[in-house]
Every structure is written in C-alpha cells, then in structure tokens.
Design a protein around this motif. Structure first.
Motif, short mmCIF file in Angstrom:
data_model
loop_
_atom_site.label_atom_id
_atom_site.label_comp_id
_atom_site.label_asym_id
_atom_site.label_seq_id
_atom_site.Cartn_x
_atom_site.Cartn_y
_atom_site.Cartn_z
N PRO B 136 0.22 -45.88 42.62
CA PRO B 136 0.99 -46.72 42.49
C PRO B 136 0.45 -47.72 42.48
CG PRO B 136 2.33 -46.49 44.44
CD PRO B 136 1.19 -45.65 44.45
N SER B 137 0.14 -48.60 40.96
CA SER B 137 0.12 -49.58 40.26
C SER B 137 -0.19 -51.32 41.48
CB SER B 137 1.14 -50.19 39.42
OG SER B 137 0.14 -51.51 38.89
N VAL B 138 1.33 -51.33 42.26
CA VAL B 138 0.60 -52.34 42.62
C VAL B 138 -0.10 -52.27 44.22
CG1 VAL B 138 3.13 -54.30 42.94
CG2 VAL B 138 2.28 -51.57 44.31
N TRP B 143 -5.19 -53.55 46.66
CA TRP B 143 -6.97 -52.77 47.00
C TRP B 143 -7.57 -54.07 46.53
CZ3 TRP B 143 -10.14 -50.97 42.56
CH2 TRP B 143 -11.38 -50.46 43.08
N GLY B 144 -7.38 -54.21 44.21
CA GLY B 144 -7.99 -55.48 43.80
C GLY B 144 -8.44 -56.61 44.62
N LEU B 145 -7.00 -57.26 45.07
CA LEU B 145 -6.74 -58.49 45.85
C LEU B 145 -7.34 -58.39 47.00
CD1 LEU B 145 -3.42 -60.16 46.03
CD2 LEU B 145 -4.91 -60.50 45.13
N LEU B 146 -8.02 -57.29 47.80
CA LEU B 146 -8.36 -56.91 49.28
C LEU B 146 -9.96 -56.86 49.02
CD1 LEU B 146 -5.98 -55.25 51.25
CD2 LEU B 146 -6.43 -57.89 52.21
N ALA B 254 -1.14 -54.47 38.29
CA ALA B 254 -2.37 -54.63 39.15
C ALA B 254 -3.22 -55.59 38.30
CB ALA B 254 -2.54 -53.02 38.83
N VAL B 255 -3.28 -55.75 37.35
CA VAL B 255 -3.36 -56.92 36.92
C VAL B 255 -3.37 -58.32 36.84
CG1 VAL B 255 -4.71 -57.66 34.83
CG2 VAL B 255 -4.60 -55.12 34.70
#
Lengths: 287, 328
Positions: B136-138, B143-146, B254-255
C-alpha cells in the motif's frame, strides 16, 4: 574463425549482463529493504492490545489502547467494496467474453476500464466527496465502500478479463455446439473454468482496496469507535498509519509503524493467498 | 417449474421441449440486456466523474482566465488568489525525478527477464514484482520517512552539494531530506513493477525468429537486443514509461509524506515541493467556508484527471496495437 573474447562487442555483452543483474538485485533488494524496515520498526510496538482494543483516553498522547477500530473498519471497507465490485465486474467480464468477443463495443469498454484504472484514487475520493456534499451526506462507511468499489471495479474486471481471454475457444464452442445459450455458457462453463482466475482477481482487488488511503480520507472519515452502522464514519488502517505518523509523540509514531506492519501483513497474506489458491485450483481447469 | 431441470425435457413431449427452449432463450435475452446495462457502468462512470468535476470547478474556471489560474504563482485562498503554478511544477518535478530514476533500471530488468533469464529466475522475479505492486501507498510512505528521507539528508544531499553543488538543480538549500528527491525515489520504486511488467509483455511480442536470425549471423545477444528487438518495440516501451508517469502523477499518500508540502516554486531537486494530489489530500474537506476554495481544489483534481486520461489513452492505444488484445 576463432572467437575473440576481448572484442568490443563481447566486452559490452558482459558489461550489460552485469548491469542488468545489478538492476534486478536492486529491485529485489528494495522490496527486501521495505519489508525489513516495516518489520524492524513495527514489531517493537506490536502488542496484544494493539490488535484487541480501541483507542482509549489519551491514546494519541501515547497512553493505552489499540487500533482494533481501524482494523475492523478497513476489513469492512475493503470487504464491502470488493463484494460490490464483484457484483458488477463479473457480469462485465462475462459479457465481454461470452457476448462481445472482439467487437468494437468490447474494445471501448476495455479502454474505459483501462482509463478508470489509471485515474488516481485521490480523484475518486474528491469525486465521492463532491457527490456527498451535493446530496448533503456526511462521511460514512457506506460512502467509503462505494468509492472503494469504484476503484476496485476496473482492477477486478481487467484481471478477470485477462484470464477469461486465455480460456481455449474450443471449450466455449463445444458448449455452444450442444445447444447451450450464451448465458448458460457464461454461467456454467466460463465461470467454472475461470474460478481460479476470478478468485485471484477478487483478492488482488481486495488488497488494493484495503491499502488505499486517499479515497477513504474524505469519504469514510475517522473515528475511535468500532463502526456499527453503514451510515456512521469509520476508521481505516491506512489512515491510522497516516495520522499517527504525524504525531509529535514517539510512542504514537511507533504505533503508526505497528499499524503499517499490520497492514503489510494483511496485504501479504492476501497476495500469497491469491497465488496459492490459483495454483491449487488451477489444476482442475482445461488448459 | 419442470423447465428448471435441464436433463429432463428432451425425453418428454415436444410441446414441453419447445416451452423449455423458449424459457432458456428468454433468460438469455434478459441476461444479455442486464449484462449490457452493467457494461455501461465503466463508460458512464468516466463521463459522470469528468462532468461533475467540471461543474463543481466551473465557478473558478469561469471567474478568471485559465492562464491566470495555471500560471499564477500566489496561493492565498483567503484573498481568493489561486495560482496553481507551484503545485503544477511540484507535480512535474517529482514525477520527472521518479521516472528518470525508474526507467533505466526497469528497462534493464525487463530486458533481462525477457531475453536472458532462466525460467527459475523468472518464477522468483514475478512474485517479487507482484509484492512490490501490492504494497500500500502509506507503507511506501512509512518506508520513505524512515529510510529515504534520512538517506537523502545524510548521504545524497551532502554528496551532491559537495560535487555538483555548482549546478543549481543539485544545490542543497534546505537540508532536511524532505523534498523532491525523496519523493522521486519513493515514486520510482512504486512505478517500477508497472513499467517492468508492461515492458516485459511488449518484449515478448517480438517473434523468436528475428532473434534467431540475428544470432545466427554472429551478433551477440546484446547486439541482437539493441539493434533488432528494441527498435521494433520502441513505441511500446515509450508507452510503458508514459503509463508509469501517469501512475506517478496521481500518487498521493506516499509522496505527500516525504515531499515537504511547501507551496513554492522549486529550483533544485533537494527543494521541497507541493504536488497537486497532495494539495487536494491536505486541504479538501476542510475550510469549505472560503468562497471558491472548494472549486479551486476540484479544478486541481480536474487538471490531474485530464492529464492522466490523455497519458493513459495514448499509451493504451499504442499498447493495444502492439499486444493486439483488442483492436480499435
């Protein structure tokens, strides 16, 4: 003529092969990295309460409670959306195959489905909310289900269409030759033949539906209670992740990671389940 | 009621057989009509979504020239100033970075899987790609944040600033990690499965005889691929990339989580941006009291919808011609 392994073209060949393998490893490794990140950060915050309790007082400041409301809400949303989408997409897929075949109208419908598939979920969400505002409705489980059904419809139909197209034409012709009507072919032959594909399509769409946040953001709302009525707002897992990550409290953010872990596990189970079921049931179809 | 049993009637009188046939044919005709009605849903849905967005966005589209709206740089809803330029540029930058990062690796992976890989490699690669597509997008956002945001902040940012800092596009002015580059990396991973899958399918339409002819003349595999296979399917590969780009344009959650969300015009890939989809997600549903605000956000949705539909239809036409699934 002897092969010269140091000719330019052979060096290029080897280099390209190495680069390609590296790309493949990069893509596979990224999946591993994503899963590892989610597991590493999600597991420490996981607890029995997370799965069995609703948020209690002070939950959003790091006090007790869990996200049962979001888990149940998400299952309802995605389940309802999937059922609704199935009711529409099975007839469409059957009609495309059994009645239309390669006709012009069929290709228009397929194009429409491809276009719908491409529309971002945030646009569906905005559309759903605009409709609700025009009708004077508030965010509710039902609205979330309907919007998710719209999102899942093209995914499910195209996935079914793909497998139905692969069915040998002879099977259908044999049924028609012994005097079946098109409806009987569709219901008794195509549906049974394509059951594994249909189940895969349904699970695929369910997985897509349960993970989508942008569409339920406006339409389903968010609440700390477990939803009891179709007309009440409901929490959902993706939004639980999203909201908790925005918190300044590290305990709450950790719970956001745990919620992401739960969501990932659900999606992985559904995805593997689809694969397993389709290979198990695939044995009984005519290829 | 006896018509319900399909095995009986043939052994009974001809009148009953006749009646049975009629019932079946009637059912078939009814089902045909009902099914036809349901197939109208997808087509109608596109029309309804587009029309509703146009109607709801009309107050703002009619109040000022389109150029004002699209090229305006100021976003102050309280002053009724709705300039979409920062958001449009934000979307374009993030999408471009994502596509540029994704395309080379995706094409190489697709070529490898289609031309070189053994069956066993393919059977491993397919579930990996399916899983990447299913996440899922979230979760990508988490993952992007971490991972990605710290990675950009600690490693990529300083590296680019040190070696390429004199190029304005690579200079780091706000070292936080949040920004276009982080968003682009996340998007690149998200659109990879789609681009790989479509390119793979396009590549497998090339007849094997062509490859064999080229190989038998002494060409290496890569020569065969680059001079025989790829030129033949170039339109299809472009369509795959366009399809990936259209997916990237509309990606929201996600973006939104890694891109920073500051409505200013970006000049470097390390700047923060505010894509259209994030604008809608962050503001829609609130602040309905400000006049025209809701119309402005829906016109953003309309803009996104129109661009993505054009991208999608173009690439679908090209792909349908190549893959030959349904000809128009």
């Amino acid at each position: 003529m002897k092969k010269n392994p140091f000719a330019k073209r052979h060096i290029i060949e080897t280099c390209m092969k190495v680069i390609m393998l590296a790309s493949l490893i990069l893509v596979t490794g990224t999946l591993g990295l994503i899963l590892w990140t989610i597991i590493k950060n999600g597991i420490p915050a996981m607890s029995w309460e997370m799965l069995t309790q609703v948020p209690k007082g002070g939950f959003y400041m790091g006090k007790e409670g869990g996200i049962l409301n979001a888990i149940i809400g998400s299952l309802y949303l995605a389940g309802g959306g999937t059922v609704l989408a199935l009711v529409c997409s099975l007839p469409i897929a059957l009609y495309l195959e059994a009645y239309l075949g390669e006709s012009k109208w069929g290709s228009y419908v397929r194009l429409a489905l491809d276009v719908l598939w491409g529309i971002p979920t945030i646009v569906y969400g905005a559309f759903g909310f605009a409709v609700m505002v025009s009708l004077g409705l508030r965010a509710s489980l039902l609205a979330g289900i309907i919007v998710l059904a719209l999102i899942e419809l093209p995914i499910m139909t195209r996935a079914m269409d793909e497998v139905i197209c692969r069915m040998p034409l002879e099977v259908e012709q044999a049924a028609l030759a012994v005097g079946s009507t098109r409806l009987e072919v569709a219901l008794r032959v195509v549906t049974r033949q394509m059951l594994p594909g249909i189940i895969t399509a349904v699970l695929l769409a369910f997985g897509r539906g349960i993970g989508d946040a942008a569409s339920v953001l406006f339409t389903a709302g968010y609440t700390d209670r477990i939803v009891t009525s179709l007309f009440r707002p409901t929490a959902s897992l993706p939004l639980a992740v999203f909201f908790q990550l925005g918190s300044p409290f590290p305990e709450v953010r950790a719970r956001g990671y745990a919620a992401a872990f739960i969501l990932t596990v659900i999606v992985l189970i559904v995805s593997f389940g689809a694969r397993l079921l389709s290979s198990r049931l695939g044995k009984y179809t005519i290829k | 009621m006896m018509q319900q049993k399909p095995s009986d009637p043939l052994s009974q009188g001809s009148g009953q057989t006749q009646a049975f046939l009629q019932t079946r044919n009637r059912r078939d005709r009814t089902a045909r009509k009902a099914f036809f009605g349901i197939t109208l849903i997808p087509v109608l849905l596109i029309i309804v979504i587009t029309c509703l967005l146009v109607i709801r966005a009309w107050p703002i589209l009619s109040s000022q020239p389109l150029a004002n709206l699209m090229l305006g740089e100021v976003w102050k809803p309280t002053n009724e100033q709705f300039g979409f330029l920062p958001f449009i540029l934000g979307t374009v930058w993030v999408t471009l970075v994502g596509v540029i990062l994704a395309v080379p690796a995706c094409l190489l992976v697709a070529i490898y899987l289609a031309e070189y890989a053994r069956r066993s490699t393919r059977t491993i690669a397919k579930p990996v790609l399916d899983l990447l597509a299913a996440i899922p997008s979230v979760v990508y956002g988490v993952w992007g944040l971490l991972v990605i945001v710290p990675f950009v902040d600690d490693i990529l940012g300083p590296f680019f600033h040190r070696w390429l800092g004199f190029v304005p596009v690579f200079s780091v002015t706000q070292p936080t990690g949040f920004g276009i580059f982080a968003g682009g990396i996340v998007l690149a991973v998200m659109i990879a499965p789609l681009i790989i899958a479509v390119t793979f399918e396009v590549l497998s339409t090339v007849p094997d005889e062509l490859r064999q002819a080229s190989l038998s003349l002494g060409a290496t595999r890569w020569q065969t691929i680059s001079r025989v296979v790829l030129p033949r399917v170039l339109p299809g590969i472009i369509a795959a990339v366009v399809l990936g780009a259209s997916r990237a344009l509309g990606e929201t959650m996600a973006v939104l989580m890694v891109v920073g969300n500051v409505p200013s015009i970006p000049t470097s890939i390390f700047d923060t941006a505010y894509p259209l989809a994030a604008l809608i997600a962050n503001n829609f549903g609130e602040m309905m009291s400000i006049p025209l605000y809701d119309a402005a956000l829906l016109s953003a949705a309309l803009l996104l919808l129109v661009i993505i539909m054009i991208f999608n239809i173009l690439s679908t036409f090209v792909l349908q011609r190549i893959l030959g699934k349904a000809r128009i």
